[in-house]
Every structure is written in structure tokens, then in C-alpha cells.
Design an enzyme around this catalytic site. Structure first.
Site, short mmCIF file in Angstrom:
data_model
loop_
_atom_site.label_atom_id
_atom_site.label_comp_id
_atom_site.label_asym_id
_atom_site.label_seq_id
_atom_site.Cartn_x
_atom_site.Cartn_y
_atom_site.Cartn_z
N LYS A 55 50.73 36.82 33.17
CA LYS A 55 50.89 35.42 33.55
C LYS A 55 52.37 35.05 33.67
O LYS A 55 52.78 34.37 34.62
CB LYS A 55 50.19 34.50 32.53
CG LYS A 55 48.68 34.52 32.67
CD LYS A 55 47.97 33.89 31.47
CE LYS A 55 46.45 34.07 31.63
NZ LYS A 55 45.69 33.73 30.43
N GLN A 73 46.34 30.71 24.80
CA GLN A 73 45.49 31.87 25.04
C GLN A 73 44.34 31.93 24.04
O GLN A 73 44.55 31.82 22.82
CB GLN A 73 46.35 33.14 24.95
CG GLN A 73 45.63 34.43 25.29
CD GLN A 73 45.33 34.60 26.77
OE1 GLN A 73 45.89 33.92 27.63
NE2 GLN A 73 44.44 35.51 27.09
N ASP A 89 44.57 25.11 32.51
CA ASP A 89 43.39 25.96 32.32
C ASP A 89 42.11 25.25 32.75
O ASP A 89 41.09 25.89 33.01
CB ASP A 89 43.23 26.29 30.82
CG ASP A 89 43.63 27.70 30.45
OD1 ASP A 89 43.57 28.59 31.31
OD2 ASP A 89 43.98 27.91 29.26
N1 GUE Z 1 43.45 29.94 27.66
C1 GUE Z 1 43.00 31.02 28.30
N2 GUE Z 1 43.00 31.03 29.64
C2 GUE Z 1 42.54 32.12 30.32
O1 GUE Z 1 42.52 32.12 31.57
C3 GUE Z 1 42.10 33.25 29.57
C4 GUE Z 1 42.14 33.18 28.18
N3 GUE Z 1 42.58 32.06 27.57
N4 GUE Z 1 41.72 34.24 27.44
C5 GUE Z 1 41.31 35.48 28.05
C6 GUE Z 1 40.75 35.30 29.44
C7 GUE Z 1 40.78 36.55 30.27
N5 GUE Z 1 41.63 36.26 31.39
C8 GUE Z 1 42.06 37.18 32.33
C9 GUE Z 1 43.05 36.91 33.24
C10 GUE Z 1 43.51 37.87 34.11
C11 GUE Z 1 42.99 39.13 34.10
C12 GUE Z 1 43.54 40.17 35.01
O2 GUE Z 1 44.57 39.99 35.63
N6 GUE Z 1 42.88 41.34 35.14
C13 GUE Z 1 43.36 42.44 35.97
C14 GUE Z 1 43.58 43.70 35.15
C15 GUE Z 1 44.38 43.55 33.90
C16 GUE Z 1 44.44 44.85 33.10
O3 GUE Z 1 44.86 45.87 33.69
O4 GUE Z 1 44.03 44.85 31.93
C17 GUE Z 1 42.34 42.76 37.03
O5 GUE Z 1 41.17 42.41 36.84
O6 GUE Z 1 42.71 43.36 38.02
C18 GUE Z 1 41.98 39.42 33.21
C19 GUE Z 1 41.51 38.46 32.35
C20 GUE Z 1 42.12 35.00 31.27
N7 GUE Z 1 41.64 34.39 30.18
#
Ligand code: GUE
Ligand code: NDP
Ligand code: MG
Length: 286
Positions: free
Chosen positions: A53, A97, A120
Site C-alpha cells: 500500500k 490494518q 477503507d
Molecule cells: N483495514 C484493512 N483494509 C484492507 O483493505 C485490508 C485489511 N485491513 N486487512 C487485510 C485485507 C487483505 N487485503 C489485501 C490487499 C491487497 C492484496 C494484494 O495485493 N494481493 C496480491 C498479492 C500479494 C502477495 O504476494 O502476498 C495479489 O492478489 O496479487 C491482498 C490482500 C486488504 N485488506
């Protein structure tokens, strides 16, 4: 049929270019969009997401602040940090988070964020705005899924049946409301659903947001359907995978999102979009 991929990385690139242009347009007014991310504890997955992020902010020319705290931080201390950021004019968006350590009440912390900085979209005011169709920050993950549908010409879902698997406050429920707003006929499934496959087989659009591998298999999907995989799981080899049996379902579906490279990057993109909108609102004196 082999499904066409909906590429979350490519779509993110397009949208982030637009965000970067909008950020540059605010510079003459002396405003730089600012996002504050608070991470409590050392959950390794959270560390990765939070780093992604902050990196994404840098790429589009935002100001970003990462505040990291020990898992032993008290709830009162965290609430005080949120309040300070609510009052910090260089910050247009605040993200705490999740999950938070057990001794901290997630709900209380989310409600402490100013709805004007709730990028968010988790605050009850933002959720309520979505519910009644008023302006407010939209939860980033379902918002990103809607942008993915839009990218394949499915902005208006009149006549389509959408099935959402999962009913969490941060993904499933807002997803269902956004699909409804786009005129879909919406079914929401969860752990109490008697015959999940009977529901998903009727779907023109399936969104899987459960957090378990292989929740959606080929036999559960109608030929040509759009399949959006929100899940983030690890397989036996430790590799990132979604809720969908990708190799099987791609032989039946019309469109499918990969994991990684699908919904995840779009979630971060919509966080940037929301922060951008927040800064633009301030710039316009609204
Ligand atoms: N307040 C809050 N806001 C959130 O938006 C929030 C949170 N808490 N807690 C956890 C979850 C999970 N989440 C993700 C965001 C991006 C990827 C992401 O970029 N994933 C990549 C891969 C990342 C990797 O390689 O591990 C993909 O799917 O290509 C994943 C999961 C946002 N969250
Ligand atoms: N790509 C991204 O950016 C993001 C990905 N995620 C991922 O998405 C997934 C879901 O996240 P989240 O909504 O927070 O998870 P939750 O655990 O809060 O919700 C999961 C939902 O799935 C339902 N469920 C559980 N088992 C089944 C089953 N066998 N059949 C049908 N429904 C079932 C639960 O039902 P019940 O309500 O009855 O318990 C619940 O509603 C996770 O893998 C998470 O990591 C989350 C956020 C962002
Ligand atoms: Mg907690």
C-alpha cells in the site's frame, strides 16, 4: 470454453495512471493526497499488504505515513493516534490494518476514524451511505470487483443474476449492495446455505469471498459465467491461491480473475482512488 482472464494488474495500471494525473493536478493548489496506514503487531501477511500500500502511494505521488506499533499497544493509545490523524490536514485517508490484536475492539477503532477520512469504507457511516445509495467511501475490495466487471462491459447488470459467497461486513455484504445498485438480481450465500452449488449454477456472476480453497469448482459454474475470486489462501506448497479451483473453473467460465494478480491489486487501487477523492474534496473546499 476457456475463460478470458480479467487482469487486475493491467486494470490497476490504467486506473493508477489516472490517479497520478489527478494528484499532479492538485499540486499547484499545494495539496498532496496523504494516506496514513496503521499496523499494530507483526502479522507477516499484514506486513506485506501494508508495504504494498505504501509503495502504491509513492508510485502515484501521494504522501504516505506508515505507523507501526507493538502488539501490546493499548486500545486507548491507538484511539489517540486515530484522533491525531483525524486532525492532521496532511492526511486525507486513514487505514487501520485488520485484524487487530484481541485486546483491541476493531469496531471501536473503525468508528473513531472520521468518515471524511474513512478510505477503507468500513465506518458505519460509509456502510450506511452505500445501503441507502448516498455518497460515501465504498469498501475497496468490492469496489475493485465492480471496476473489474465494468472493464468487461458489465457496468449495468440488469437481467443478470449475481451470487456472492460470503457475507462479511468488509467484503460480502458491501459486494451484494454494489451489485444490487448495478441492477443485478443478487443472492448472498454463507455457511448456513443449504445447497451452495444449486445457487452458484444459476449465476451469471459469482463472487467468492470465503477464505477457503476450492469453495467453487467447475461443476458449480454455469457455462460462460463471470467468476471473481476474492479469496486469499495458501495451498500446501505455501503458494498464494484464491477460493476458486482456477484450473477447473477456467474451462467452464467465460471470464475469471486470477490469484494473485486479480482482486488484490484492485483493492489497493481503489484505496488510492478513495484517498484521491478525499483530497479533491478538501481542495474544492467541500
Ligand atoms: N483495514 C484493512 N483494509 C484492507 O483493505 C485490508 C485489511 N485491513 N486487512 C487485510 C485485507 C487483505 N487485503 C489485501 C490487499 C491487497 C492484496 C494484494 O495485493 N494481493 C496480491 C498479492 C500479494 C502477495 O504476494 O502476498 C495479489 O492478489 O496479487 C491482498 C490482500 C486488504 N485488506
Ligand atoms: N483480495 C483482497 O483484497 C481481499 C481479500 N480478502 C480475502 O477474502 C476472503 C474473505 O474475507 P472476509 O470476508 O474478510 O472473511 P470472513 O471470514 O469475515 O467471511 C467469510 C464468509 O464466508 C462464509 N463461509 C464460510 N465457509 C463457507 C462455506 N463453506 N460456504 C459458504 N460460505 C462460507 C462465512 O459465513 P458465515 O457468515 O456464516 O460465517 C462468511 O460470511 C479471505 O480469504 C480474505 O483473506 C479479504 C479482504 C480483501
Ligand atoms: Mg479485535
Amino acid at each position: 470454453m476457456t475463460a478470458t482472464l480479467i487482469d487486475g494488474v493491467a486494470l490497476s495500471k490504467q486506473l493508477r495512471t489516472e490517479v497520478a494525473q489527478r494528484a499532479a493536478a492538485l499540486a499547484p493548489k499545494g495539496i498532496k493526497p496523504g494516506l496514513a496506514v496503521i499496523l499494530v503487531g507483526d502479522n507477516p501477511a499484514s506486513q506485506v499488504y501494508v508495504r504494498n500500500k505504501v509503495k502504491a502511494c509513492e508510485d502515484v505521488g501521494f504522501h504516505s505515513v506508515l505507523e507501526k506499533y507493538e502488539a501490546t499497544m493499548s486500545e486507548a493509545e491507538l484511539l489517540a493516534r486515530v484522533e491525531a490523524l483525524n486532525n492532521d490536514p496532511s492526511i486525507h485517508g486513514i487505514l487501520v490494518q485488520l485484524p487487530l490484536p484481541d485486546h483491541i475492539d476493531d469496531h471501536k477503532v473503525i468508528e473513531a476514524i472520521s468518515p471524511l477520512k474513512d478510505v477503507d469504507g468500513f465506518h458505519v457511516a460509509s456502510a450506511g451511505a452505500l445501503m441507502v445509495g448516498e455518497a460515501g467511501f465504498k469498501a475497496c475490495t468490492p469496489y475493485g470487483c465492480m471496476k473489474m466487471l465494468e472493464s468487461i462491459g458489465m457496468k449495468d447488470l440488469r437481467g443478470k443474476h449475481a451470487v456472492v459467497i460470503g457475507r462479511s461486513n468488509i467484503v460480502g455484504k458491501p459486494m451484494a449492495l454494489m451489485l444490487l445498485q448495478a441492477n443485478a438480481t443478487v443472492t448472498v450465500c454463507h455457511s448456513g446455505t443449504a445447497d451452495l452449488a444449486a445457487m452458484t449454477r444459476q449465476a451469471d456472476v459469482v463472487v467468492a469471498a470465503v477464505g477457503k480453497r476450492n469453495v467453487l469448482t467447475a461443476d458449480m459454474v454455469k457455462s460462460g459465467a463471470v467468476v471473481i475470486d476474492v479469496g486469499m489462501n495458501r495451498n500446501d506448497e505455501g503458494k498464494l491461491c484464491g477460493d476458486v479451483d482456477f484450473d477447473g473453473v477456467r474451462e467452464v467460465a467465460g471470464w475469471i480473475t486470477p490469484v494473485p494478480g486479480g482482486v488484490g491489486p484492485m483493492t489497493i487501487t481503489m484505496l488510492l482512488v478513495n484517498t484521491m477523492e478525499s483530497a479533491e474534496r478538501v481542495a474544492a473546499g467541500r
